[in-house]
Design an enzyme around this catalytic site. Structure first.
Site, PDB file in Angstrom:
ATOM      1  N   VAL A 108      18.933  63.877  -3.011  1.00 32.74           N
ATOM      2  CA  VAL A 108      19.716  64.899  -3.704  1.00 32.74           C
ATOM      3  C   VAL A 108      19.583  64.646  -5.200  1.00 32.74           C
ATOM      4  CG1 VAL A 108      21.991  65.945  -4.013  1.00 32.74           C
ATOM      5  CG2 VAL A 108      21.354  64.993  -1.779  1.00 32.74           C
ATOM      6  N   CYS A 109      19.273  65.706  -5.949  1.00 35.73           N
ATOM      7  CA  CYS A 109      19.240  65.627  -7.407  1.00 35.73           C
ATOM      8  C   CYS A 109      18.265  64.524  -7.859  1.00 35.73           C
ATOM      9  CB  CYS A 109      20.660  65.400  -7.919  1.00 35.73           C
ATOM     10  SG  CYS A 109      20.934  65.751  -9.661  1.00 35.73           S
ATOM     11  N   THR A 110      18.698  63.661  -8.784  1.00 33.52           N
ATOM     12  CA  THR A 110      17.805  62.631  -9.322  1.00 33.52           C
ATOM     13  C   THR A 110      17.544  61.497  -8.342  1.00 33.52           C
ATOM     14  OG1 THR A 110      19.700  61.550 -10.383  1.00 33.52           O
ATOM     15  CG2 THR A 110      18.440  63.105 -11.722  1.00 33.52           C
ATOM     16  N   GLY A 111      18.117  61.584  -7.143  1.00 35.54           N
ATOM     17  CA  GLY A 111      17.755  60.622  -6.109  1.00 35.54           C
ATOM     18  C   GLY A 111      16.269  60.694  -5.795  1.00 35.54           C
ATOM     19  N   THR A 128      13.438  68.001  -7.911  1.00 37.73           N
ATOM     20  CA  THR A 128      14.601  67.239  -8.334  1.00 37.73           C
ATOM     21  C   THR A 128      15.375  68.114  -9.317  1.00 37.73           C
ATOM     22  OG1 THR A 128      15.366  65.142  -9.292  1.00 37.73           O
ATOM     23  CG2 THR A 128      13.364  66.091 -10.237  1.00 37.73           C
TER      24      THR A 128
END
Length: 323
Positions: A108-111, A128
């Site tokens: 999720v996102c910057t993961g 991302t």
């Protein structure tokens, strides 16, 4: 029915909604299914220590990361968080050693940057948060970064854009595992939509493009949005801005970051998408209302932009004909 395992990696500086959004979706499956065939969610962190999120909340994990071993039936979820240019070695080392063993790998996102740093996105298409897509493409050239979609599926790996896109992706995974009815019940419980396809853009056309600085160009942007079925040729728009077509095209791209044609297509596809979702109008009428003239022209625009035909889009996300 046996429960599916979801293992969530926590760390200091994680974004709370990146964690709680998908977790609420997976947890909701248990409430929506009388057979108990939902998900067993487990959270882990380095050393099993509590972590502090970017918003100041403290999350207490179920166990320590080092002893966690995701199996082939598990979904491993890596949420995003504050990115300062370096990574927690204990997390990236663990992902490098064990991440590939999970049956399904999700960020999720910057993961997604953590997955990329661990080499788990090499040779794959991924996305991302829009603010770090350029950085991901530069730092990890073996990853095919797509900055537009809210989430991307590439085999057993799924990556999503910022924050709420993690909810969209989690709902898509529940629909895949347990069926649309279960995913829809969860979406209703959380009061969110179950209609955003993964290849929907992270931003609307108006948010994706910059707002022009000069008043005539801002007025043209507004005109395009309000009149998707009108004459939106460069010549017509240039006349509205009192500029020559060549000057208008250059100025529009310089100030908004996209060409007039690309901006017009984004607005028209968005308008058509809403009509397909919310109305029972025939595709031929929607085509004319959005300035495409023919269903075939609309179909080509949809395939080019969303990767599916208007009919398929309506079948998956339309609500007008449903109780």
């Amino acid at each position: 029915m046996p429960q599916r395992t979801v293992l969530v990696v926590l760390y200091d500086g994680v974004q709370s909604l990146d964690v709680t959004g998908p977790v609420e979706v997976f947890d909701g499956a248990g409430r929506c299914r009388p057979d108990g065939g939902g998900y067993a969610v487990r959270t882990v962190s380095p050393g099993g220590a509590p972590v502090r999120t970017t918003s100041g909340l403290t999350l207490v994990p179920d166990g320590d990361l080092e002893s966690a071993r995701p199996g082939p039936d598990a979904t491993l979820l890596v949420p995003g968080g504050r990115y300062t240019g370096d990574f927690e070695p204990r997390i990236t080392d663990w992902l490098r050693a064990h991440g590939g063993r999970a049956g399904r790998l999700v960020s999720v996102c910057t993961g997604g940057l953590l997955l990329a740093e661990a080499g788990l996105l090499d040779g794959r298409r991924a996305t991302t948060h829009w603010s770090v897509c350029e950085r991901m493409a530069r730092d990890y050239p073996r990853v095919a970064v797509d900055p537009d979609p809210i989430y991307v599926r590439d085999g057993p790996v799924a990556t999503s854009a910022g924050v709420t896109a993690g909810i969209d992706l989690a709902l898509a995974l529940v629909e895949e595992d347990l069926g649309r009815d279960t995913a829809l019940l969860i979406a209703r419980h959380l009061v969110v939509f179950l209609r955003r396809p993964g290849n929907q853009a992270q931003f609307s056309a108006q948010l994706a493009a910059q707002t022009a600085q000069r008043e005539p160009l801002r007025e043209v942007q507004h005109w395009i949005t309000q009149n998707p079925g009108g004459d939106l040729s460069v010549e017509a728009l240039a006349a509205r801005a009192a500029l020559s077509p060549r000057h208008f095209a250059r100025a529009f791209q310089a100030e908004t970051g996209v060409t007039p044609g690309r901006y017009v297509e984004r607005v028209r596809v968005e308008h058509a998408r809403r009509l397909l979702e919310e109305s029972g109008e025939a595709v031929s009428r929607i085509s004319r209302a959005c300035g495409y003239g023919t269903p075939e022209a609309l179909r080509r625009a949809f395939v080019r932009t969303l990767g599916q035909s208007p009919a398929e889009y309506r079948r998956r996300f339309g609500t007008a004909a449903r109780p």
